[in-house]
Structures are given as C-alpha cells and as structure tokens.
Enzyme design. Structure first.
Site, PDB file in Angstrom:
ATOM      1  N   LYS A  16       1.297  -2.313  -8.188  1.00  0.00           N
ATOM      2  CA  LYS A  16       2.479  -1.660  -8.962  1.00  0.00           C
ATOM      3  C   LYS A  16       3.694  -1.470  -8.230  1.00  0.00           C
ATOM      4  CE  LYS A  16       0.326   2.208  -9.671  1.00  0.00           C
ATOM      5  NZ  LYS A  16      -1.134   2.091  -9.039  1.00  0.00           N
ATOM      6  N   ARG A  91      -0.055  10.367 -14.252  1.00  0.00           N
ATOM      7  CA  ARG A  91      -1.519  10.066 -14.055  1.00  0.00           C
ATOM      8  C   ARG A  91      -2.143  10.795 -14.707  1.00  0.00           C
ATOM      9  NH1 ARG A  91       0.109   7.780  -8.415  1.00  0.00           N
ATOM     10  NH2 ARG A  91      -2.077   7.126  -7.618  1.00  0.00           N
ATOM     11  N   ARG A 130      -4.505  -3.290   3.508  1.00  0.00           N
ATOM     12  CA  ARG A 130      -3.146  -2.679   3.683  1.00  0.00           C
ATOM     13  C   ARG A 130      -3.233  -1.518   4.695  1.00  0.00           C
ATOM     14  NH1 ARG A 130      -0.734   0.262  -1.635  1.00  0.00           N
ATOM     15  NH2 ARG A 130      -1.990   1.894  -1.008  1.00  0.00           N
ATOM     16  N   ARG A 136      -1.768   3.866   6.287  1.00  0.00           N
ATOM     17  CA  ARG A 136      -1.461   4.966   5.262  1.00  0.00           C
ATOM     18  C   ARG A 136      -2.861   5.983   5.493  1.00  0.00           C
ATOM     19  NH1 ARG A 136       0.373   3.709  -0.744  1.00  0.00           N
ATOM     20  NH2 ARG A 136      -1.555   5.316  -1.257  1.00  0.00           N
ATOM     21  N   ARG A 147      -9.988   7.590  -5.095  1.00  0.00           N
ATOM     22  CA  ARG A 147      -8.555   7.309  -5.941  1.00  0.00           C
ATOM     23  C   ARG A 147      -9.399   6.337  -7.070  1.00  0.00           C
ATOM     24  NH1 ARG A 147      -5.980   5.068  -1.091  1.00  0.00           N
ATOM     25  NH2 ARG A 147      -4.432   4.188  -2.702  1.00  0.00           N
TER      26      ARG A 147
HETATM   27  P1  ADP Z   1      -1.950   4.686  -4.909  1.00  0.00           P
HETATM   28  O1  ADP Z   1      -1.688   4.405  -6.475  1.00  0.00           O
HETATM   29  O2  ADP Z   1      -2.540   3.260  -4.128  1.00  0.00           O
HETATM   30  O3  ADP Z   1      -3.310   5.733  -5.126  1.00  0.00           O
HETATM   31  P2  ADP Z   1       0.343   6.185  -4.858  1.00  0.00           P
HETATM   32  O4  ADP Z   1       1.415   6.004  -3.653  1.00  0.00           O
HETATM   33  O5  ADP Z   1       0.806   6.082  -6.189  1.00  0.00           O
HETATM   34  O6  ADP Z   1      -0.807   5.337  -4.402  1.00  0.00           O
HETATM   35  O7  ADP Z   1      -0.397   7.725  -4.622  1.00  0.00           O
HETATM   36  C1  ADP Z   1      -0.857   8.346  -3.678  1.00  0.00           C
HETATM   37  C2  ADP Z   1      -1.488   9.472  -3.586  1.00  0.00           C
HETATM   38  O8  ADP Z   1      -0.298  10.483  -3.883  1.00  0.00           O
HETATM   39  C3  ADP Z   1      -2.307   9.885  -4.894  1.00  0.00           C
HETATM   40  O9  ADP Z   1      -3.490   9.660  -4.557  1.00  0.00           O
HETATM   41  C4  ADP Z   1      -2.196  11.218  -5.110  1.00  0.00           C
HETATM   42  O10 ADP Z   1      -2.754  12.093  -4.362  1.00  0.00           O
HETATM   43  C5  ADP Z   1      -0.701  11.593  -4.996  1.00  0.00           C
HETATM   44  N1  ADP Z   1       0.152  11.359  -6.409  1.00  0.00           N
HETATM   45  C6  ADP Z   1       1.067  10.156  -6.350  1.00  0.00           C
HETATM   46  N2  ADP Z   1       1.468  10.459  -7.533  1.00  0.00           N
HETATM   47  C7  ADP Z   1       0.714  11.455  -8.212  1.00  0.00           C
HETATM   48  C8  ADP Z   1       0.862  12.186  -9.674  1.00  0.00           C
HETATM   49  N3  ADP Z   1       1.708  11.608 -10.443  1.00  0.00           N
HETATM   50  N4  ADP Z   1       0.028  12.887  -9.732  1.00  0.00           N
HETATM   51  C9  ADP Z   1      -0.710  13.587  -8.860  1.00  0.00           C
HETATM   52  N5  ADP Z   1      -0.940  13.001  -7.702  1.00  0.00           N
HETATM   53  C10 ADP Z   1      -0.055  12.134  -7.347  1.00  0.00           C
END
Ligand code: ADP
Length: 190
Positions: A16, A91, A130, A136, A147
């Site tokens: 994404k 989410r 990654r 990360r 996740r």
């Molecule tokens: P990925 O999709 O690879 O898990 P992201 O960078 O989108 O990576 O998100 C990393 C972390 O950031 C998530 O596991 C969560 O802890 C937090 N996070 C990001 N966006 C949200 C959201 N919309 N609601 C709740 N937590 C979020």
C-alpha cells in the site's frame, strides 16, 4: 477522470505504502499514512508518540481516539483539499465512521477504496525481508503475525462497509511494482 480521493486497504506488507507514494507523484496529491505519522511522532518523542509506541511495537492498533485526531488534523491541511491517498487509515469500523464525519464536515467524499490482496505466506516473507533492510521495530515474526491477525479481525470488515457504497476496486498485489501500479491506474481511471 481519475479519482482523487482514495483509500488503500490491504494487509501489512501488501505494498500500500509503496504504491500510494507512486501515485502521489502522478496525481500531485498527498499520501496520508497514519503509520508514517505515528512513527515520526515516536521518533520526535511527542506526547502522541509516547502514547503510540508500545502499541506499534506489539503490532496492536493504537487507540482510535489518538489515530482519529492525527488523521483529522492531516486531512484538514490545505494540500489535502485537492485529493489524497489514505494509507493505513481507517483500520477499524469506528475509524471508518469517524472518517465519514470528518469528510462530511470538510464537504468531501471518498471516491474509491482500492483493496490489494496477497496470500499471507508471501506477505510474511516480504515483511521479514523489509525488516533486514529498514529495521522497523515492528517487523519481527511475532509482531508480523499479530498485525496479520489484527488486520483480518478488525480492518478487513471495512471492505464490506465500502462495498455497500459501491466504491470498492479489488486487485492482486502480487507482481512487480510496475505491474501492480498499472492495475491501480486502471482501477482508478475506470
Ligand atoms: P503495516 O500496514 O505494515 O502494519 P503501518 O505503517 O500502516 O504498517 O502501521 C504500523 C503500526 O502503526 C500498526 O501496526 C499500528 O500499531 C499503528 N497504526 C497505523 N495506523 C493505524 C490506525 N489507523 N489505527 C491504529 N493503529 C495504527
């Protein structure tokens, strides 16, 4: 006409963020990634970062009120008035409902929800690769599995939420970056 108010949905590692970034260059609209914004807040040691860090490191969702506030402030910025690519927000159902209210207040509407899918073993492999490149803190196997579970339980139901509105376009996220970009281009031009 290209849609310009877009939401990307899909499991962790599906691409994404990468694809959202490419689109930004092509359409001249900002990518709004709550994950990137939260990581920046953690790095800056801000109040929001302090509240978010332990959730991120465990692969849990950061509480809705925190994330909704972050997204709302970003959507209200001037550059988002011409369009945006939301990546990683909403989410949860509560976040999706909040997004509807935020956009309504701003007098805008989501045009398209692009759903990307890749089978889980390939996703885990991508994320582990990654982790070696980017380091990360949440790209270790246990957190990755968590996740994935959180995505299936809490985020995937949003596909039905947007499908009811008739704005969902689903596509295969497996292939080269160019191939996937082309699928996205077709999906949002249609
Ligand atoms: P990925 O999709 O690879 O898990 P992201 O960078 O989108 O990576 O998100 C990393 C972390 O950031 C998530 O596991 C969560 O802890 C937090 N996070 C990001 N966006 C949200 C959201 N919309 N609601 C709740 N937590 C979020």
């Amino acid at each position: 006409m290209m849609a310009r108010r877009l939401l990307f949905l899909g499991p962790p590692g599906v691409g994404k963020g990468t694809q959202a970034q490419r689109l930004v260059g092509e359409l001249g609209i900002p990518q709004i990634s709550t994950g990137d914004m939260l990581r920046a807040a953690v790095a800056a040691g801000s109040e929001i970062g302090r509240r978010a860090k332990s959730f991120i490191d465990r692969g849990e969702l950061v509480p809705d009120q925190v994330v909704i506030g972050v997204a709302e402030a970003r959507l209200a910025e001037h550059d988002a008035s011409a369009g945006f690519v939301l990546d990683g927000f909403p989410r949860t159902v509560a976040q999706a409902e909040a997004l509807d209210r935020i956009l309504e207040r701003l007098g805008r509407e989501l045009e398209l929800c692009v759903v990307m899918e890749v089978a889980e073993p390939a996703l885990v492999e991508r994320l582990l690769r990654r982790s070696k490149l980017e380091g990360r803190s949440d790209d270790n196997e246990e957190t990755i599995r968590n996740r994935m579970r959180v995505y299936r339980e809490q985020t995937e139901p949003l596909v039905a939420h947007y499908r009811r509105r008739g704005i969902v376009r689903e596509l295969d996220g497996l292939g080269s970056m160019d191939e996937v970009a082309e699928r996205i281009r077709r999906a949002i031009a249609a």
